[in-house]
Scaffold this motif. Structure first.
Motif, short mmCIF file in Angstrom:
data_model
loop_
_atom_site.label_atom_id
_atom_site.label_comp_id
_atom_site.label_asym_id
_atom_site.label_seq_id
_atom_site.Cartn_x
_atom_site.Cartn_y
_atom_site.Cartn_z
N SER A 54 0.83 -1.21 0.00
CA SER A 54 0.00 0.00 0.00
C SER A 54 0.87 1.26 0.00
O SER A 54 0.50 2.28 -0.59
N LEU A 55 2.03 1.18 0.65
CA LEU A 55 2.95 2.33 0.63
C LEU A 55 3.50 2.54 -0.78
O LEU A 55 3.63 3.67 -1.24
N SER A 56 3.81 1.46 -1.44
CA SER A 56 4.27 1.55 -2.83
C SER A 56 3.18 2.14 -3.72
O SER A 56 3.46 2.93 -4.62
N ALA A 57 1.94 1.76 -3.43
CA ALA A 57 0.82 2.28 -4.21
C ALA A 57 0.70 3.79 -4.05
O ALA A 57 0.42 4.51 -5.02
N TYR A 58 0.93 4.29 -2.84
CA TYR A 58 0.92 5.74 -2.63
C TYR A 58 2.00 6.42 -3.46
O TYR A 58 1.81 7.50 -4.01
N GLY A 59 3.15 5.76 -3.55
CA GLY A 59 4.23 6.31 -4.37
C GLY A 59 3.82 6.48 -5.82
O GLY A 59 4.21 7.45 -6.49
N GLU A 60 3.02 5.53 -6.32
CA GLU A 60 2.54 5.63 -7.70
C GLU A 60 1.61 6.84 -7.86
O GLU A 60 1.65 7.54 -8.88
N ILE A 61 0.76 7.10 -6.86
CA ILE A 61 -0.12 8.27 -6.93
C ILE A 61 0.69 9.55 -6.90
O ILE A 61 0.46 10.48 -7.69
N PHE A 62 1.68 9.61 -6.00
CA PHE A 62 2.52 10.80 -5.90
C PHE A 62 3.23 11.08 -7.23
O PHE A 62 3.35 12.23 -7.65
N MET A 63 3.69 10.01 -7.88
CA MET A 63 4.38 10.19 -9.15
C MET A 63 3.45 10.81 -10.20
O MET A 63 3.84 11.69 -10.97
N ARG A 64 2.19 10.36 -10.22
CA ARG A 64 1.22 10.93 -11.16
C ARG A 64 0.96 12.39 -10.84
O ARG A 64 0.84 13.23 -11.73
N ASN A 65 0.86 12.72 -9.55
CA ASN A 65 0.67 14.12 -9.15
C ASN A 65 1.80 15.00 -9.68
O ASN A 65 1.56 16.10 -10.20
#
Length: 314
Positions: A54-65
């Motif tokens: 789930s932490l890695s998943a947040y990283g993917e969202i941050f990258m899109r931002n």
């Protein structure tokens, strides 16, 4: 426009790997089609049952931002409590709106704060909408209820282009360019030590007296917001003599610099109403890095390639 919403009634709105994948897919589509993204956020943070996934998943969202920053407008509306990683994604976006007494943003809650530091603090004091709108500057607009928040989001969206490839937004206006405004002849006092409300000046200049102020409760010595001239959106930055005599300080410099860079990214012309004695003197300001933060505003203004117009009040 692309919109995603988190549902707090399902696992507290916590972000799992699949949850994040849905958001990322939407943001990828928005970036591909050059259309803004609006997020309605109500999340307890990462789903701890999934651990590092789930932490890695947040990283993917941050990258899109980050990839979308300056390319398409990103707007966030905090609809409930957001904790941990759930506060960082909206913090990267262009504008954050929150609902008073309902929205809360913090990295660690009151219980953790008390355990670590011994401080007793309520949810509202620690991360309420008003706290972030007035003190931290995380929230751009704090609204009374969800209906007002959604309505304000629509109004803000109306000033913005769909992407950095679109020209300035135009709306029909009946306010003529040659309108005479005699009150402007006397709005600035003859005595330079007498304060006046710069909002009055701005409202007299923009179309139909329609000025949407951004971050009205934070660093009040500088005004930033959107208006229209001949129906086209313009970004407005102004000193406010009613607050600290219009002096620039750390918070106002950061506030204005971020706004200028947003307008420059999305082809929105800038109008500056200038009435400033200079930077605010003081030990706290110097030790807090007023030179470093003040330089951010100088850099942003110099870097901007959109049309810039300054009106100096003397």
């Amino acid at each position: 426009v692309y919109v995603f919403s988190q549902d707090f009634s399902v696992f507290g709105g916590s972000v799992s790997e699949t949850h994040a994948a849905k958001i990322c897919k939407l943001m990828d589509k928005a970036l591909l089609t050059k259309v803004p993204v609006i997020g309605l956020l109500d999340s307890g943070g990462a789903r701890i049952q999934e651990g590092v996934a789930s932490l890695s998943a947040y990283g993917e969202i941050f990258m899109r931002n980050v990839n979308a920053s300056g390319v398409i407008p990103q707007l966030s509306l905090i609809m409930g409590p957001c904790a941990g990683g759930a506060v960082y994604s909206p913090a990267i976006t262009d504008f954050v709106l929150a609902v008073q007494n309902t929205s809360h943003m913090f990295l660690t809650g009151p219980d953790v704060v008390k355990t670590v530091t011994g401080e007793d603090v309520t949810l509202e004091e620690l991360g309420g909408a008003d706290t972030h709108a007035k003190t931290s500057g995380v929230v751009h607009l704090a609204l009374a209820n969800e209906v007002e928040a959604l309505s304000t989001m629509r109004r803000l969206f109306d000033f913005l282009p769909l992407s950095n490839q679109q020209k300035t937004v135009h709306r029909a206006s009946t306010d003529p360019r040659d309108r005479a405004e005699e009150s402007l002849n006397t709005v600035v006092p003859a005595d330079s030590s007498t304060p006046y409300n710069m909002k009055t000046v701005i409202s007299k200049v923009v179309d139909d007296a329609d000025f949407m102020e951004i971050m009205p409760s934070f660093a009040k010595n500088v005004l930033v917001g959107f208006g229209r001239m001949e129906g086209r959106s313009v970004g407005i930055m102004a000193n406010q003599p009613m607050e600290l005599a219009g002096c620039l300080d750390i918070n106002s410099s950061v506030k204005a610099a971020r706004f200028v860079r947003f307008c420059d990214s999305f082809n929105i012309p800038l109008i500056s109403f200038v009435d400033v004695p200079g930077f605010l003197p003081g030990v706290n300001q110097e030790h807090g890095g007023v030179i470093r933060h003040g330089a951010k505003l100088l850099y942003a203004w110099s870097e901007a390639t959109v049309p810039k117009l300054s009106l100096i009040h003397i």
